[in-house]
Design a protein around this motif. Structure first.
Motif, PDB file in Angstrom:
ATOM      1  N   VAL A 189      15.587 122.134 100.564  1.00 36.83           N
ATOM      2  CA  VAL A 189      16.393 120.913 100.559  1.00 36.83           C
ATOM      3  C   VAL A 189      15.515 119.698 100.822  1.00 36.83           C
ATOM      4  O   VAL A 189      15.664 118.654 100.180  1.00 36.83           O
ATOM      5  N   ARG A 190      14.574 119.829 101.753  1.00 35.23           N
ATOM      6  CA  ARG A 190      13.669 118.712 102.021  1.00 35.23           C
ATOM      7  C   ARG A 190      12.861 118.361 100.773  1.00 35.23           C
ATOM      8  O   ARG A 190      12.692 117.183 100.440  1.00 35.23           O
ATOM      9  N   GLU A 191      12.376 119.375 100.067  1.00 34.77           N
ATOM     10  CA  GLU A 191      11.593 119.112  98.857  1.00 34.77           C
ATOM     11  C   GLU A 191      12.462 118.500  97.768  1.00 34.77           C
ATOM     12  O   GLU A 191      11.999 117.636  97.000  1.00 34.77           O
ATOM     13  N   ALA A 216      22.441 111.754 101.692  1.00 33.67           N
ATOM     14  CA  ALA A 216      21.552 111.143 100.706  1.00 33.67           C
ATOM     15  C   ALA A 216      22.296 110.686  99.461  1.00 33.67           C
ATOM     16  O   ALA A 216      21.711 110.027  98.591  1.00 33.67           O
ATOM     17  N   GLY A 217      23.566 111.045  99.345  1.00 33.05           N
ATOM     18  CA  GLY A 217      24.388 110.556  98.240  1.00 33.05           C
ATOM     19  C   GLY A 217      24.229 111.303  96.945  1.00 33.05           C
ATOM     20  O   GLY A 217      24.625 110.795  95.885  1.00 33.05           O
ATOM     21  N   ILE A 218      23.669 112.517  96.991  1.00 32.57           N
ATOM     22  CA  ILE A 218      23.466 113.239  95.731  1.00 32.57           C
ATOM     23  C   ILE A 218      24.528 114.316  95.498  1.00 32.57           C
ATOM     24  O   ILE A 218      24.533 114.963  94.461  1.00 32.57           O
ATOM     25  N   GLU A 264      25.184 105.178 109.151  1.00 33.99           N
ATOM     26  CA  GLU A 264      24.468 105.405 107.899  1.00 33.99           C
ATOM     27  C   GLU A 264      23.025 104.929 108.010  1.00 33.99           C
ATOM     28  O   GLU A 264      22.100 105.571 107.503  1.00 33.99           O
ATOM     29  N   ALA A 265      22.819 103.798 108.708  1.00 29.28           N
ATOM     30  CA  ALA A 265      21.456 103.291 108.898  1.00 29.28           C
ATOM     31  C   ALA A 265      20.632 104.263 109.723  1.00 29.28           C
ATOM     32  O   ALA A 265      19.446 104.498 109.444  1.00 29.28           O
ATOM     33  N   GLY A 266      21.240 104.835 110.754  1.00 27.55           N
ATOM     34  CA  GLY A 266      20.548 105.810 111.580  1.00 27.55           C
ATOM     35  C   GLY A 266      20.175 107.044 110.792  1.00 27.55           C
ATOM     36  O   GLY A 266      19.081 107.601 110.956  1.00 27.55           O
ATOM     37  N   PHE A 267      21.093 107.490 109.918  1.00 24.76           N
ATOM     38  CA  PHE A 267      20.787 108.639 109.067  1.00 24.76           C
ATOM     39  C   PHE A 267      19.614 108.328 108.151  1.00 24.76           C
ATOM     40  O   PHE A 267      18.716 109.156 107.989  1.00 24.76           O
ATOM     41  N   GLN A 268      19.618 107.174 107.517  1.00 22.63           N
ATOM     42  CA  GLN A 268      18.540 106.817 106.600  1.00 22.63           C
ATOM     43  C   GLN A 268      17.197 106.768 107.309  1.00 22.63           C
ATOM     44  O   GLN A 268      16.174 107.197 106.749  1.00 22.63           O
ATOM     45  N   GLN A 269      17.184 106.288 108.534  1.00 27.17           N
ATOM     46  CA  GLN A 269      15.923 106.269 109.292  1.00 27.17           C
ATOM     47  C   GLN A 269      15.477 107.690 109.610  1.00 27.17           C
ATOM     48  O   GLN A 269      14.288 108.027 109.473  1.00 27.17           O
ATOM     49  N   TYR A 270      16.415 108.528 110.039  1.00 28.31           N
ATOM     50  CA  TYR A 270      16.078 109.926 110.325  1.00 28.31           C
ATOM     51  C   TYR A 270      15.537 110.604 109.071  1.00 28.31           C
ATOM     52  O   TYR A 270      14.513 111.287 109.109  1.00 28.31           O
ATOM     53  N   LEU A 271      16.222 110.401 107.927  1.00 28.51           N
ATOM     54  CA  LEU A 271      15.818 111.061 106.695  1.00 28.51           C
ATOM     55  C   LEU A 271      14.428 110.607 106.259  1.00 28.51           C
ATOM     56  O   LEU A 271      13.599 111.425 105.847  1.00 28.51           O
ATOM     57  N   TYR A 331      11.976 112.276 108.484  1.00 25.80           N
ATOM     58  CA  TYR A 331      11.983 113.726 108.235  1.00 25.80           C
ATOM     59  C   TYR A 331      11.191 114.060 106.976  1.00 25.80           C
ATOM     60  O   TYR A 331      10.426 115.031 106.953  1.00 25.80           O
ATOM     61  N   LEU A 332      11.363 113.282 105.924  1.00 25.86           N
ATOM     62  CA  LEU A 332      10.692 113.572 104.659  1.00 25.86           C
ATOM     63  C   LEU A 332       9.200 113.283 104.710  1.00 25.86           C
ATOM     64  O   LEU A 332       8.452 113.757 103.843  1.00 25.86           O
TER      65      LEU A 332
END
Length: 274
Positions: free
Chosen positions: A43-45, A73-75, A261-268, A271-272
């Motif tokens: 999933v990360r890849e 991530a909206g996919i 949502e902003a916190g998630f985007q920063q985490y993501l 993470y990536l």
């Protein structure tokens, strides 16, 4: 989009190449169970792709950490699962957020509807009958599921429609030289996914010359596997018994960060980059 073509029964590929196998608009299934033996590294890849796939239907017996990142991530536009959450670590924050905003289509499922739907696909039929859901209100939220009459007994039955799966990804303990894989006995629906999906990708902790029998695991034969990917610690931070346990601090960090949502985007983003 170019993709590797299997030249033998099972093809060994790199994880970045495996991630390219997920196209837009497909039904994408994740193996494992809640916080256990999930294909997290895959999933990360997938999320690292320059252009991640869009409009996925996510299928999972139960959905958790990795699935929630896909939703955040909206996919993912559609979800089919019995449960979506982080067990003791609370709700799945991004799924809850997008579901409450009406940004994601949720197909109401139960254990019976998913299992019977996949069995119908494996059997090559349009539906399979069951006594499940009889006497319940589930038909009001799933008008695609019909009630039929048993032609032999006259009993009312539920006709669960087949569930097509384009690509399934599961995580395994080991794979041998012939492409057979071993998973632990927390099977979830992984065995069904192997035979229901058009394409099966397996991320593997390690390769061995020959799988040794053990009461703690189940062997799935090579003919069901299309692609094998070497992915040590590929289920982290979920567990992969008996190799490693789940990492609670990662789930706690995710739950805390993804409250917005902003916190998630920063985490993501962080993470990536790991």
């Amino acid at each position: 989009m170019p993709r590797p073509t299997p030249i033998t029964m099972t093809t060994h590929i790199e994880i970045a190449d495996a991630a390219l196998l997920i196209d837009d608009n497909v039904t994408f299934a994740l193996g494992g169970m809640t916080l256990y033996r999930r294909p997290v590294s895959f999933v990360r890849e997938l999320l690292r792709r320059n252009t991640p796939p869009q409009n996925l239907t996510l299928l999972a017996f139960t959905a958790g950490y990795a699935a929630d990142m896909l939703v955040g991530a909206g996919i993912v536009s559609r979800v089919r699962t019995v449960y979506f959450g982080l067990e003791a670590f609370g709700l799945a924050p991004m799924f809850t957020y997008r579901a409450n905003r009406g940004e994601i289509d949720i197909v109401e499922e139960t254990e019976a509807s998913i299992v019977m739907g996949l069995r119908a696909t494996v059997s090559g039929v349009g539906f399979l009958p069951s006594v499940a859901w009889q006497g319940t209100d589930m038909f009001t939220v799933r008008p695609d599921v019909k009630q039929i009459t048993d032609p032999y007994t006259g009993q009312s039955l539920t006709a669960f429609p087949a569930i097509p799966v384009d690509v399934a990804v599961i995580h395994a303990l080991e794979a041998d030289a012939r492409g057979n894989i071993a998973i632990n006995n927390n099977l979830a629906i992984d065995q069904l996914l192997v035979y229901a999906a058009d394409t099966v990708i397996v991320t593997v902790e390690r390769f061995v010359e020959q799988l040794s029998p053990s009461p703690d695991r189940t062997i799935i034969p090579a003919p069901g596997i299309d692609y094998l990917v070497h992915a040590p610690d590929g289920a982290y931070p979920t567990s992969c018994y008996p190799l490693y346990t789940l990492t609670g601090r990662e789930f706690a960090a995710y739950s805390e960060a993804a409250t917005t949502e902003a916190g998630f985007q920063q985490y993501l983003t962080e993470y990536l980059q790991r």
